[in-house]
Design a protein around this motif. Structure first.
Motif, short mmCIF file in Angstrom:
data_model
loop_
_atom_site.label_atom_id
_atom_site.label_comp_id
_atom_site.label_asym_id
_atom_site.label_seq_id
_atom_site.Cartn_x
_atom_site.Cartn_y
_atom_site.Cartn_z
N CYS A 114 46.56 57.26 -13.06
CA CYS A 114 46.15 58.65 -14.03
C CYS A 114 46.35 58.61 -15.30
N PRO A 115 46.10 59.31 -16.19
CA PRO A 115 46.28 59.46 -17.72
C PRO A 115 47.58 59.64 -18.08
N CYS B 188 48.66 63.72 -20.39
CA CYS B 188 48.80 65.00 -19.86
C CYS B 188 49.89 65.73 -19.93
N ALA C 125 52.85 65.56 -17.06
CA ALA C 125 53.37 64.08 -16.83
C ALA C 125 55.10 64.30 -17.02
N CYS D 132 53.30 61.78 -12.48
CA CYS D 132 54.23 62.93 -11.74
C CYS D 132 53.75 63.24 -10.33
N ASN E 153 51.96 65.36 -9.11
CA ASN E 153 50.63 65.74 -8.66
C ASN E 153 49.72 64.82 -8.19
N CYS F 235 47.66 62.43 -9.06
CA CYS F 235 46.04 62.44 -9.69
C CYS F 235 46.00 60.79 -9.28
S1 SF4 Z 1 49.11 65.86 -13.50
FE1 SF4 Z 1 50.60 64.17 -13.07
S2 SF4 Z 1 49.55 62.77 -11.71
FE2 SF4 Z 1 48.00 64.21 -12.77
S3 SF4 Z 1 47.32 63.18 -14.65
FE3 SF4 Z 1 48.94 64.52 -15.25
S4 SF4 Z 1 50.70 62.88 -15.15
FE4 SF4 Z 1 49.01 62.09 -13.80
#
Ligand code: SF4
Ligand code: HEM
Lengths: 168, 557
Positions: B408-409, B414, B417, B451, B453, B455
């Motif tokens: 992910c970024p 982000c 993060a 993190c 989440n 992604c």
């Molecule tokens: S929310 Fe978390 S998992 Fe999604 S891009 Fe941002 S750092 Fe990565």
């Protein structure tokens, strides 16, 4: 306060919404005369007293179950569906159910945090009056808010046939 | 590929005008920030660490060359000349100006590209298998139904303000390549007694509470998919939690009610919609399916390919079986070592568009592993494609290998993060830069998220890496044994987390255990399943202080 839109125009509002004040209960509070929108709990507690009224209004909150008034909808001249926050989308399902499943044909009003950019969706699910939030541009909402799109793919209350069934 | 007709064009043009007006009203102060927020989100606009982030949809992963050129052009004109392909068939631009977005949308609309519902608490872009239509193991091509569903989701009036986002994935192959077990609704196409339909899975998701979806319906005729999804969504819209964003996904509702009670509610709701106007007609299916007919394949005679090692490496990793003899699907790797995984420059987009025109009927696919696919390449053209892709930095032969990772970024871009992810990806790529070594290690999925989440799909990586925050410092938690596919499952945490500079060593030790323990022909995941997590754990934490010893070390420090 809010600014009422009905039949594509600004309209005067004859209805008052009954609020359950502090220390009051649905069972005991005074029932004012005139065009009154009653909270669901008051309607449920006082059905027999209200039965004789000519014009009745009902207020549904996002977590009120529309099933609870399914048998009564013909009694109401107006049902107001509250959007305490515009991002709480439960009222769209409430409206769709009232119109599509329970055959409600009276005035269906969106109240609460009602904004320009949701009017199109509200119209599609079956609302026909809108208490636009105060301070918002009423004329522009009437001019543009209902018609950002000239047609739609899905079936909904305003047009039950999805586009694919209406293709030439 | 699907081509817009009058209604499709009308609706996206109207969408551009609508958003232009919304941006205008927001700038004029008529729309408050929190009133504008969901509107911009539903047009793909996040506000992120450095700038807005803008997410362009690639519905079910299909693109044509003109569309990719338009993306290259807007990235050049309104951004910094590159974009990032995500795990959900989207292209993200990292630095556009909000004021420019209506113009970007207008330029994209000319080539039938939009950003509708690419974020926000609504029905999101529908994803599928990057090899749809050409996969050797395909049962039914999912694309016509994916397009029909795309239209149905677009501006759905009842479900524009759901408790949380809603993601649907469709798979039409024997082996699931669309992570369907981890979507709000996952659909598997199948044929039962000559009838085409779906297994419907509901309530999967990754994120902070990763849950594998459960089967809600073993067989649903394809005609009923829209009315059935409406029933699921209506139950979710009404009863999904709205008091806590972390508990608002449908997976939490399904867990709270239990799948049987949830199913009963959906079936009761569906009883009203079943057989109604949303039932898909054969005529509509045929109309849409006519856009996805096979291209005019040629008869390709005997193919003799040059015997060069780098080319052969690429053939092994980056080309895939095709159902038509003489053809292959090619993956262009966006995983060149040292580059953020999934990133692509405007120049590269133009090269890819040219390759598609020259060698693959002008069409492309995006995979959830963040690569680009040329789905229909003649085997006699493979060498030419390889040479040109290599010249553009798009031929790293690492598809399915350790460095072909998902990432992910993260903290570089982000706001949410806990930790950076791209530098970890790059450090691992640098450590494993030797191609022979990578090939020897073989197939392995390494997925990194910055993190909870998720992604970057870390939960379903064979090796998963998750950025965590410990007293304001960036650390990484490692999981092993996760996987996507038919028996998708979540990885297990190996133990205490690592600092960034420990990560390449940690991964290397994990790989060493595998190499020492593997039986012939065993992939990493097979060895893991056979020997379990302990040997890996022991090696990785060997000599590392823990428990009382660690506490003592801390005291001393
Ligand atoms: S929310 Fe978390 S998992 Fe999604 S891009 Fe941002 S750092 Fe990565
Ligand atoms: C940089 C801006 C981004 C932000 C703010 C963001 C935000 C989020 C959040 C909050 C979640 C958790 C949702 C939940 O559990 O309810 C999530 C999940 C997810 N996002 Fe992102 N994301 C971003 C970028 C990306 C990128 C670049 C990708 C693809 C590479 C992506 C793909 C996903 C996927 C696949 C999931 C997990 C699947 C699921 O929904 O359960 N996102 N994102």
């Amino acid at each position: 306060m809010s600014q009422l839109i009905k039949n594509g125009a600004a309209a005067a509002d004859s209805w008052k919404t009954l609020e359950i004040g502090e220390g009051e209960t649905p069972e005991t509070l005074a029932l004012p005369a005139g065009d009154v929108i009653f909270p669901l709990a008051v309607w449920q507690a006082r059905k027999s007293e209200l039965a004789g009224r000519e014009r009745l209004g009902l207020l549904l909150q996002p977590d009120d179950k529309v099933e609870d008034v399914a048998a009564d909808v013909a009694r109401f001249a107006l049902i107001a569906v509250n959007f305490p926050k515009f991002v709480d989308g439960r009222g769209y399902s409430t409206a769709a159910l009232l119109r599509q499943r329970y055959g409600y044909t009276g005035e269906l009003r969106a109240v609460g945090n009602v904004l320009h950019d949701q009017l199109f969706f509200m119209k599609r699910v079956g609302f026909d009056s809108y208490a636009l939030t105060d301070g918002k541009n009423l004329a522009y909402a009437i001019e543009r808010g209902f018609s950002p799109f000239g047609d739609a793919y899905q079936g909904a209350t305003d047009q039950p046939q999805p586009y694919f069934r209406r293709r030439a | 590929m699907y081509k817009y007709d009058a209604i499709d064009r009308q609706l996206i043009n109207e969408r551009v005008a609508q958003f232009r007006d919304q941006v205008h009203r927001w700038k004029a102060g008529e729309l408050a920030d929190d009133e504008f927020r969901p509107l911009r989100l539903q047009n793909g606009l996040y506000i992120q660490r450095h700038a807005p982030m803008f997410r362009i949809a690639v519905p079910y992963g299909m693109l044509n060359s003109a569309q990719l050129r338009a993306m290259a052009s807007v990235a050049r004109k309104y951004d910094r000349g590159y974009g990032h392909f995500t795990t959900r068939h989207n292209l993200q631009l990292n630095w556009p100006k909000i004021e420019d977005v209506p113009e970007i949308l207008a330029e994209l609309a000319e080539v039938e590209v939009h950003a509708i519902q690419t974020s926000g608490n609504c029905l999101r872009n529908i994803t599928t298998d990057q090899f749809a239509g050409v996969a050797a193991d395909e049962i039914i091509d999912p694309r016509p139904l994916a397009e029909i569903m795309r239209q149905w989701t677009t501006f759905h009036p009842e479900f524009a303000f759901l408790p949380r986002k809603f993601k649907i994935a469709i798979s039409g192959t024997k082996e699931d390549r669309a992570v369907t077990w981890f979507h709000d609704i996952g659909l598997h196409l199948k044929v039962v007694d000559g009838q085409v339909g779906f297994t419907v899975i509901v309530g999967g998701g990754l994120g902070r509470t990763p849950i594998r979806g459960e089967v809600i319906r073993d067989f649903l005729p394809w005609q009923d998919i829209l009315s059935y999804c409406e029933a699921v969504l209506r139950v979710y819209n009404r009863y999904g939690r709205r008091d806590n964003a972390y508990k608002a996904r449908i997976k939490i509702l399904v867990q709270a009610l239990g799948i049987d009670a949830f199913r009963a509610q959906v079936e009761a709701e569906w009883a009203h919609g079943k057989g109604g106007p949303m039932t898909i007609t054969q005529a509509e299916y045929d109309r849409v399916a006519a856009h996805f007919t096979a291209p005019t394949y040629e008869t390709v005679g005997d193919v003799e390919l040059p015997d060069e090692k780098p080319f052969l490496n690429w053939l092994v990793r980056n080309t895939h079986a095709h159902k038509v003899p003489g053809y292959a699907a090619v993956t262009l790797s966006l995983k060149k070592h040292g580059i953020a995984p999934g990133d692509i420059t405007s120049e590269q987009m133009d090269v890819v568009a040219d390759l598609a025109d020259r060698y693959s009927f002008g069409e492309l696919r995006i995979s959830h592993e963040q690569n680009i696919i040329l789905a229909d390449v003649k085997q006699t053209d493979l060498h030419a494609v390889w040479q040109q892709a290599r010249a553009a930095g798009l031929a790293t032969p690492n598809i399915g290998l350790l460095t072909g990772m998902i990432c992910c970024p993260g903290g570089d871009f982000c706001d949410l993060a806990n930790a950076k992810s791209i530098p970890i990806a790059n450090a691992i790529q640098a450590r494993f830069d030797d191609l022979d070594y990578l090939f020897d290690i073989g197939e392995i999925d390494l997925n990194i998220s910055g993190c909870m989440n998720a992604c970057g799909h870390h939960h379903v990586g064979h090796i998963g890496v998750l950025g965590v925050d410990k007293n304001d410092a960036e650390f990484y938690q490692v999981t092993l044994g996760g996987r996507q596919g038919n028996d998708a499952k979540l990885g297990k945490v190996i133990g205490p987390s690592f600092a960034a500079d420990e990560m390449p060593d940690a991964v290397e030790k994990i790989i060493q255990v595998y190499l020492e323990s593997r039986h012939e022909d065993e992939r990493f995941i097979d060895t893991f399943d056979r020997i379990g997590i302990d040997p890996f754990k022991n090696r990785v934490y060997e000599g590392r202080a823990h428990g009382k010893a660690k506490a003592a070390q801390k005291e001393a420090a």
